[in-house]
Scaffold this active site. Structure first.
Site, PDB file in Angstrom:
ATOM      1  N   CYS B 139      57.387  81.573   3.988  1.00  0.00           N
ATOM      2  CA  CYS B 139      56.615  81.053   3.766  1.00  0.00           C
ATOM      3  C   CYS B 139      57.522  79.006   4.192  1.00  0.00           C
ATOM      4  O   CYS B 139      56.544  78.579   4.950  1.00  0.00           O
ATOM      5  CB  CYS B 139      55.952  80.417   2.158  1.00  0.00           C
ATOM      6  SG  CYS B 139      57.439  81.230   0.417  1.00  0.00           S
ATOM      7  N   HIS B 218      58.665  74.484  -2.368  1.00  0.00           N
ATOM      8  CA  HIS B 218      60.108  74.473  -1.817  1.00  0.00           C
ATOM      9  C   HIS B 218      59.427  73.135  -1.795  1.00  0.00           C
ATOM     10  O   HIS B 218      58.655  72.735  -1.234  1.00  0.00           O
ATOM     11  CB  HIS B 218      59.882  75.554  -1.156  1.00  0.00           C
ATOM     12  CG  HIS B 218      60.356  76.823  -1.197  1.00  0.00           C
ATOM     13  ND1 HIS B 218      61.067  77.816  -2.082  1.00  0.00           N
ATOM     14  CD2 HIS B 218      59.144  77.849  -0.928  1.00  0.00           C
ATOM     15  CE1 HIS B 218      60.181  78.512  -2.289  1.00  0.00           C
ATOM     16  NE2 HIS B 218      59.056  78.831  -1.342  1.00  0.00           N
TER      17      HIS B 218
END
Lengths: 338, 338
Positions: B139, B218
């Site tokens: 990711c 994130h």
């Protein structure tokens, strides 16, 4: 088709708007927003946007969002307003609804006195029938009414004592805390006990509320003294005919609210919501007439089907079971046992 | 119709299964699960369930979930396997894929050496063409490749320095921490820098990774030294033709990952996912050839469209732009500016 205006498009308003728009017997005439933020930007694709008054229009125009008019215009085009404005604002708005002679639903953040009846579909659907002003009780009160009503109906209830571990704030809020402390509400009973009595008349109940640093769900530890003895099976059986109560068994592997909301995402519903109150069946413990159980409550969405049912009750267009069935069918709420 | 089997149905596997099932040119032949938990219970409505070997069957039967066969049976009925099993398991599974002569995609938890090419749709779609074993990068790496590729293409890149504030774990996990500490990864560069070079060959890059107590997203603070001067507008313009990069402007009111994921819920997509990398346009700062910006990354879903594109590249059935368009259209990814 009942014409429903939504005043306030935050956590609850957005969800009620979507739920109403999914029903066959009602439509959304528009929503009232105060800011042209990301929520308005997306909403403007699906709903007509109104503002509290003309002073708000420019900001929306600058952001390229079309404004259809003011809340008064929305009222004129509607038969009922669902007021999901921030806590306390509903009371201020009520004058306008009275003056314009339009029915209104308020949410659980308002005082009970704002309405002619407080509402929970399972426990007192009839009390809102043909009323003009109804208040849908809060997420926690809704959850308690959902699982206690079937027990009261089947066994009678002498006393309820519930500890409510509350989520600190909603997932989209990064301003409020606590983030690293547990914060009990020191007045006992917490406001939930009297609130529960507004939809379960005469219930003998006490509640304690404790805030925990999480945004996902509330968790309730409920202790009930029944009027007669029951078995664990009897208790679970009493909940079986109620679709808005979901049984979470041991095999599911669900041991936390994190997994519970993950389950909700698997359902493919609007905003990954969990309308049902999730009871861990493993937690149900019965000794004679004393029952204990633990349930998880998705604070953003459990009141959503209740708002839809309250509308039907206020327009006297369906009885409880028919309204609940219609609502549940459109929201993909089915009896689920995990 | 390419027949796609999904081995491993956790955070990534579930989402890739759904994304594949939405495409016109591929279908899901089945999924492999190890436990009859809540995820299996819901999945069994939509997909055929397979197990790693016969020893797993009984638990599923006891839970009332039909098992179609073992992973070998799934392979026999498929043309490619997406292996989304836990980190390190893919390497163990590869022998089986080689033996049964079936193509396979691995995820970013595996080492690059497992595959003939690592993959990011924007930066190196062609490198997976007609390959048998491809690895979709993680990711974080996907996110960096997405926003850096357009800058490299337009301006050239001399050096990249990115600080990755990582979410501690996924929302459905209540076992891992940290819950109240910030945990830097002390070896610099973190593994993301070499990983990024697997899809952006020769890129001069360093990364620092720091774990924060959150589960939502994130956040990357990215600093880029371009080969030539640019303006803020040039940089934003370079991203404009890429749908998987979403611009978040000041008017949106989005200042945290909490609101970012709330925005995603408004989109009405599967599991309320946010496939796009969200760049705060307000954060984009340019001084000569030095660019800084901040982006948010939904770790559960940004690699999902990449997996779909990797399949098309491996079967050589579409070029980059056509595959990305097909994928985006089915996943409701459109160019959005907030």
């Amino acid at each position: 088709m009942i014409r429903v205006g939504i005043n306030g498009y935050g956590t609850i308003g957005r969800r009620v708007a979507r739920a109403v728009s999914l029903q066959d017997d009602m439509i959304v005439t528009g929503i009232v927003k105060t800011k042209p933020d990301y929520v308005s930007m997306v909403a403007s694709r699906d709903f007509k946007i109104f503002v509290p008054d003309k002073s708000y229009e420019k900001a929306f125009q600058d952001a390229g969002i079309k404004v259809e008019g003011t809340v008064e215009n929305l009222i004129d085009d509607s038969e009922i307003i669902v007021d999901a404005t921030p806590e306390g604002q509903g009371e201020k708005n009520k004058d306008l609804y009275v003056k314009r002679r339009i029915k209104a639903i308020f949410e659980g953040g308002e005082e009970p006195e704002i309405a002619q009846a407080s509402f929970n579909a399972y426990s007192n659907f009839e009390e809102a029938r043909s009323k003009d002003y109804v208040r849908v009780v809060s997420c926690n009160t809704t959850a308690l009414a959902r699982t206690l009503h079937p027990l009261r109906e089947r066994f009678g209830i002498r006393y309820v004592d519930a500890t409510i571990v509350r989520r600190a704030t909603d997932p989209n809020d990064s301003k409020k805390g606590p983030i690293n402390a547990v914060e009990p509400s020191l007045s006992i009973p917490s406001h939930h006990a009297p609130d529960l009595r507004t939809v379960m008349s005469g219930l003998n109940v006490s509640t304690i509320a404790i805030k925990a640093p999480t945004t996902l769900m509330h968790v309730h530890a409920v202790r009930v003294e029944l009027e007669k003895d029951a078995s664990k099976n009897d208790v679970i059986e009493a909940w079986r005919s109620y679709r808005r109560i979901m049984e979470i068994g041991k095999n599911s592997g669900i041991t936390s609210t994190g997994q519970m909301m993950d389950l909700a995402r698997e359902f493919g519903r609007d905003r990954s919501d969990l309308y049902e109150i999730a009871v861990w069946s493993q937690s149900v413990s019965v000794q004679g007439n004393h029952v204990s159980y633990i349930q998880a409550v998705h604070q953003e969405s459990d009141v959503v089907p209740e708002n839809v049912d309250a509308i039907r009750s206020m327009f006297d267009i369906a009885d409880r079971d028919r309204s609940v069935s219609m609502t549940d069918s459109k929201l993909k709420i089915e009896k689920r046992v995990f």
